[in-house]
Design a protein around this motif. Structure first.
Motif, PDB file in Angstrom:
ATOM      1  N   GLN A 172      35.353  34.981  31.413  1.00 47.87           N
ATOM      2  CA  GLN A 172      34.085  35.681  31.201  1.00 47.87           C
ATOM      3  C   GLN A 172      34.337  36.821  30.213  1.00 47.87           C
ATOM      4  O   GLN A 172      35.417  37.402  30.170  1.00 47.87           O
ATOM      5  CB  GLN A 172      33.528  36.214  32.532  1.00 47.87           C
ATOM      6  N   THR A 173      33.342  37.122  29.416  1.00 44.17           N
ATOM      7  CA  THR A 173      33.481  38.227  28.462  1.00 44.17           C
ATOM      8  C   THR A 173      32.873  39.509  29.003  1.00 44.17           C
ATOM      9  O   THR A 173      33.200  40.590  28.521  1.00 44.17           O
ATOM     10  CB  THR A 173      32.831  37.871  27.112  1.00 44.17           C
ATOM     11  N   VAL A 174      31.983  39.400  29.998  1.00 43.82           N
ATOM     12  CA  VAL A 174      31.566  40.577  30.765  1.00 43.82           C
ATOM     13  C   VAL A 174      32.493  40.613  31.975  1.00 43.82           C
ATOM     14  O   VAL A 174      32.440  39.732  32.841  1.00 43.82           O
ATOM     15  CB  VAL A 174      30.094  40.474  31.200  1.00 43.82           C
ATOM     16  N   SER A 175      33.379  41.593  32.001  1.00 47.53           N
ATOM     17  CA  SER A 175      34.518  41.506  32.907  1.00 47.53           C
ATOM     18  C   SER A 175      34.588  42.721  33.820  1.00 47.53           C
ATOM     19  O   SER A 175      33.969  43.752  33.550  1.00 47.53           O
ATOM     20  CB  SER A 175      35.801  41.380  32.086  1.00 47.53           C
ATOM     21  N   PRO A 176      35.330  42.595  34.913  1.00 48.16           N
ATOM     22  CA  PRO A 176      35.280  43.643  35.946  1.00 48.16           C
ATOM     23  C   PRO A 176      35.710  45.024  35.480  1.00 48.16           C
ATOM     24  O   PRO A 176      35.227  46.028  36.019  1.00 48.16           O
ATOM     25  CB  PRO A 176      36.210  43.121  37.055  1.00 48.16           C
ATOM     26  N   ASN A 177      36.623  45.080  34.500  1.00 45.58           N
ATOM     27  CA  ASN A 177      37.062  46.390  34.013  1.00 45.58           C
ATOM     28  C   ASN A 177      36.430  46.753  32.667  1.00 45.58           C
ATOM     29  O   ASN A 177      36.875  47.707  32.016  1.00 45.58           O
ATOM     30  CB  ASN A 177      38.591  46.415  33.915  1.00 45.58           C
ATOM     31  N   GLY A 178      35.422  45.994  32.273  1.00 51.57           N
ATOM     32  CA  GLY A 178      34.736  46.307  31.023  1.00 51.57           C
ATOM     33  C   GLY A 178      35.622  46.149  29.801  1.00 51.57           C
ATOM     34  O   GLY A 178      35.400  46.795  28.783  1.00 51.57           O
ATOM     35  N   ASP A 179      36.628  45.296  29.910  1.00 53.83           N
ATOM     36  CA  ASP A 179      37.597  45.107  28.828  1.00 53.83           C
ATOM     37  C   ASP A 179      38.000  43.634  28.861  1.00 53.83           C
ATOM     38  O   ASP A 179      38.900  43.236  29.596  1.00 53.83           O
ATOM     39  CB  ASP A 179      38.802  46.020  29.057  1.00 53.83           C
ATOM     40  N   SER A 180      37.294  42.832  28.085  1.00 59.79           N
ATOM     41  CA  SER A 180      37.500  41.387  28.184  1.00 59.79           C
ATOM     42  C   SER A 180      38.926  40.992  27.836  1.00 59.79           C
ATOM     43  O   SER A 180      39.470  40.049  28.423  1.00 59.79           O
ATOM     44  CB  SER A 180      36.511  40.656  27.276  1.00 59.79           C
ATOM     45  N   GLY A 181      39.539  41.705  26.912  1.00 56.90           N
ATOM     46  CA  GLY A 181      40.913  41.374  26.551  1.00 56.90           C
ATOM     47  C   GLY A 181      41.859  41.628  27.712  1.00 56.90           C
ATOM     48  O   GLY A 181      42.663  40.767  28.090  1.00 56.90           O
ATOM     49  N   ALA A 182      41.775  42.815  28.286  1.00 59.41           N
ATOM     50  CA  ALA A 182      42.658  43.148  29.406  1.00 59.41           C
ATOM     51  C   ALA A 182      42.379  42.258  30.606  1.00 59.41           C
ATOM     52  O   ALA A 182      43.312  41.779  31.266  1.00 59.41           O
ATOM     53  CB  ALA A 182      42.492  44.614  29.789  1.00 59.41           C
ATOM     54  N   ASP A 183      41.122  42.031  30.904  1.00 57.25           N
ATOM     55  CA  ASP A 183      40.801  41.198  32.066  1.00 57.25           C
ATOM     56  C   ASP A 183      41.239  39.760  31.859  1.00 57.25           C
ATOM     57  O   ASP A 183      41.700  39.105  32.793  1.00 57.25           O
ATOM     58  CB  ASP A 183      39.306  41.292  32.376  1.00 57.25           C
ATOM     59  N   GLY A 184      41.114  39.275  30.639  1.00 50.98           N
ATOM     60  CA  GLY A 184      41.606  37.929  30.356  1.00 50.98           C
ATOM     61  C   GLY A 184      43.119  37.857  30.445  1.00 50.98           C
ATOM     62  O   GLY A 184      43.681  36.920  31.009  1.00 50.98           O
ATOM     63  N   MET A 185      43.789  38.858  29.915  1.00 54.51           N
ATOM     64  CA  MET A 185      45.251  38.896  29.975  1.00 54.51           C
ATOM     65  C   MET A 185      45.738  38.967  31.415  1.00 54.51           C
ATOM     66  O   MET A 185      46.779  38.393  31.757  1.00 54.51           O
ATOM     67  CB  MET A 185      45.786  40.115  29.205  1.00 54.51           C
ATOM     68  N   ALA A 186      45.012  39.683  32.250  1.00 57.50           N
ATOM     69  CA  ALA A 186      45.448  39.866  33.635  1.00 57.50           C
ATOM     70  C   ALA A 186      45.639  38.526  34.322  1.00 57.50           C
ATOM     71  O   ALA A 186      46.657  38.284  34.987  1.00 57.50           O
ATOM     72  CB  ALA A 186      44.432  40.709  34.391  1.00 57.50           C
ATOM     73  N   SER A 187      44.688  37.636  34.170  1.00 59.98           N
ATOM     74  CA  SER A 187      44.779  36.337  34.828  1.00 59.98           C
ATOM     75  C   SER A 187      45.912  35.507  34.241  1.00 59.98           C
ATOM     76  O   SER A 187      46.650  34.828  34.968  1.00 59.98           O
ATOM     77  CB  SER A 187      43.446  35.602  34.692  1.00 59.98           C
ATOM     78  N   ILE A 188      46.073  35.563  32.935  1.00 54.99           N
ATOM     79  CA  ILE A 188      47.118  34.777  32.281  1.00 54.99           C
ATOM     80  C   ILE A 188      48.497  35.345  32.611  1.00 54.99           C
ATOM     81  O   ILE A 188      49.444  34.606  32.905  1.00 54.99           O
ATOM     82  CB  ILE A 188      46.880  34.751  30.755  1.00 54.99           C
ATOM     83  N   MET A 189      48.608  36.655  32.619  1.00 54.49           N
ATOM     84  CA  MET A 189      49.910  37.274  32.924  1.00 54.49           C
ATOM     85  C   MET A 189      50.294  37.074  34.384  1.00 54.49           C
ATOM     86  O   MET A 189      51.474  36.905  34.709  1.00 54.49           O
ATOM     87  CB  MET A 189      49.885  38.756  32.554  1.00 54.49           C
ATOM     88  N   ALA A 190      49.312  37.092  35.270  1.00 50.46           N
ATOM     89  CA  ALA A 190      49.616  36.804  36.675  1.00 50.46           C
ATOM     90  C   ALA A 190      50.181  35.396  36.785  1.00 50.46           C
ATOM     91  O   ALA A 190      51.203  35.156  37.444  1.00 50.46           O
ATOM     92  CB  ALA A 190      48.361  36.955  37.527  1.00 50.46           C
ATOM     93  N   HIS A 191      49.534  34.464  36.118  1.00 49.25           N
ATOM     94  CA  HIS A 191      49.978  33.063  36.111  1.00 49.25           C
ATOM     95  C   HIS A 191      51.424  32.955  35.611  1.00 49.25           C
ATOM     96  O   HIS A 191      52.285  32.374  36.283  1.00 49.25           O
ATOM     97  CB  HIS A 191      49.006  32.287  35.215  1.00 49.25           C
ATOM     98  N   GLU A 192      51.704  33.516  34.460  1.00 42.85           N
ATOM     99  CA  GLU A 192      53.048  33.382  33.890  1.00 42.85           C
ATOM    100  C   GLU A 192      54.089  34.107  34.727  1.00 42.85           C
ATOM    101  O   GLU A 192      55.228  33.648  34.856  1.00 42.85           O
ATOM    102  CB  GLU A 192      53.076  33.892  32.445  1.00 42.85           C
ATOM    103  N   SER A 193      53.720  35.242  35.302  1.00 41.88           N
ATOM    104  CA  SER A 193      54.717  36.000  36.061  1.00 41.88           C
ATOM    105  C   SER A 193      55.094  35.275  37.344  1.00 41.88           C
ATOM    106  O   SER A 193      56.257  35.289  37.764  1.00 41.88           O
ATOM    107  CB  SER A 193      54.221  37.420  36.342  1.00 41.88           C
ATOM    108  N   GLU A 194      54.132  34.611  37.980  1.00 42.76           N
ATOM    109  CA  GLU A 194      54.497  33.913  39.214  1.00 42.76           C
ATOM    110  C   GLU A 194      55.243  32.610  38.935  1.00 42.76           C
ATOM    111  O   GLU A 194      56.083  32.199  39.733  1.00 42.76           O
ATOM    112  CB  GLU A 194      53.284  33.703  40.121  1.00 42.76           C
ATOM    113  N   GLU A 195      54.990  32.017  37.782  1.00 43.60           N
ATOM    114  CA  GLU A 195      55.806  30.862  37.400  1.00 43.60           C
ATOM    115  C   GLU A 195      57.224  31.299  37.036  1.00 43.60           C
ATOM    116  O   GLU A 195      58.204  30.639  37.396  1.00 43.60           O
ATOM    117  CB  GLU A 195      55.166  30.137  36.213  1.00 43.60           C
ATOM    118  N   ALA A 196      57.313  32.407  36.319  1.00 41.55           N
ATOM    119  CA  ALA A 196      58.642  32.907  35.953  1.00 41.55           C
ATOM    120  C   ALA A 196      59.424  33.326  37.189  1.00 41.55           C
ATOM    121  O   ALA A 196      60.647  33.188  37.242  1.00 41.55           O
ATOM    122  CB  ALA A 196      58.517  34.070  34.981  1.00 41.55           C
TER     123      ALA A 196
END
Ligand SMILES: [Zn+2]
Length: 319
Positions: A224-248
């Motif tokens: 979504q581009t309307v995101s919980p922290n009002g920062d679509s880049g950070a909110d998008g990164m959060a989900s992707i980084m969580a994914h990669e960190s738990e795989e790593a």
């Protein structure tokens, strides 16, 4: 992790580009770290090693390699490009601050019920701790240019360690985080939104990951581009980084935990969020850590038969 295209609506969230999964039904698949499996090299027999500390039979298999041993698992950030005033509003210190908060020592993802899902994974000596925290950060102002190959990402990590800007640690995951004006030419925005791998760097087995600013391609890498922290880049990164960190954390050398398709734990729940507060597209969230709400894809719990959930021991959801 595979990217997704939001061509029609969030309801088609699992649609993805590419044909990299054409061999997914082959007999022995191994992970690439990019969200899809590939056939194992000739002569590489499926190992049959059982972990001492966790059970199997939950839809994901153990292949004998180590899991991350740190408590917390350390992450290091290399902010590549321009994270002060880059071309998108999210190429900014505000985004850096949000990601630092997500991986902060308290009030972050570490020791949350969400990240503790990873404690259901172990190797012959221990389980993943369930804690994760940022242990160091540095910047890199386009040392490898605005077009990065996978080898360029590795060079960014290597340079950060060899220069002493970050420590040489086998217990860390080094994230190369690129501003929106940087291309990762092996497929950022078309094949994946992030990936993780490992390599021998300066004589150490270094685990590292790539995640780009998803504001480069919101339709592909943001829910979504309307995101919980009002920062679509950070909110998008959060989900992707969580994914990669738990795989790593559970498959740092790509030889520990993955399923018969070569999918690692988070791959099995990619772009699945479960129930949310608020509607997707309108600032929805499904996790709260400290003072922040986040919309973060679920992870595969290796117990109770296996399934995607938002928190250890929680309800399993299929979307
Ligand atoms: Zn993945």
């Amino acid at each position: 992790m595979r990217k997704l295209l939001l061509i029609l609506s969030f309801a088609v969230a699992c649609l993805s580009y590419g044909n990299a999964q054409t061999t997914r039904h082959a007999s022995h698949m191994v992970p690439t770290g990019k969200g899809w499996g590939v056939q194992a090299p000739e002569g590489m027999a499926p190992p049959n090693v059982q972990p001492r500390t966790v059970t199997t039979g939950n839809g994901i298999n153990y292949h004998g390699g180590p899991v991350m041993s740190g408590n917390p698992v350390n992450v290091y950030f290399i902010w590549y490009g321009n994270w002060i005033n880059g071309p998108k509003p999210s190429d900014s210190q505000a985004t850096v601050n949000l990601i630092n908060a997500l991986f902060g020592g308290s009030g972050g993802i570490g020791n949350s019920g969400y990240f503790k899902i990873n404690t259901t994974y172990g190797d012959s000596t221990h389980n993943v701790s369930g804690n994760i925290s940022v242990a160091g950060s540095t910047t890199d102002s386009y040392s490898q240019g605005k077009r990065l190959r996978d080898s360029g990402v590795k060079a960014v990590v290597s340079n950060a360690i060899s220069s002493g800007r970050l420590p040489n640690s086998t217990n860390g995951v080094y994230f190369v985080l690129t501003s929106s004006d940087v291309r990762e030419t092996s497929g950022f925005c078309s094949q994946y939104c992030g990936w993780h791998t490992h390599a021998t760097i300066l004589s150490s087995d270094i685990k590292y990951a790539f995640v780009g600013n998803p504001d480069r391609c919101p339709s592909a890498c943001e829910m979504q581009t309307v995101s919980p922290n009002g920062d679509s880049g950070a909110d998008g990164m959060a989900s992707i980084m969580a994914h990669e960190s738990e795989e790593a954390a559970t498959d740092p050398d790509l030889n520990a935990w993955y399923d018969t398709s070569g999918q690692e734990n988070a791959d099995k729940c990619a772009w699945k969020f479960g129930p949310t507060t608020g509607s997707i597209g309108n600032g929805a969230y499904n996790e709260t850590f400290g003072t922040h709400h986040w919309l973060i894809q679920m992870n595969w719990e290796n117990s109770r038969g296996g399934g995607c959930d938002q928190t250890l021991g929680g309800t399993f959801y299929n979307q």
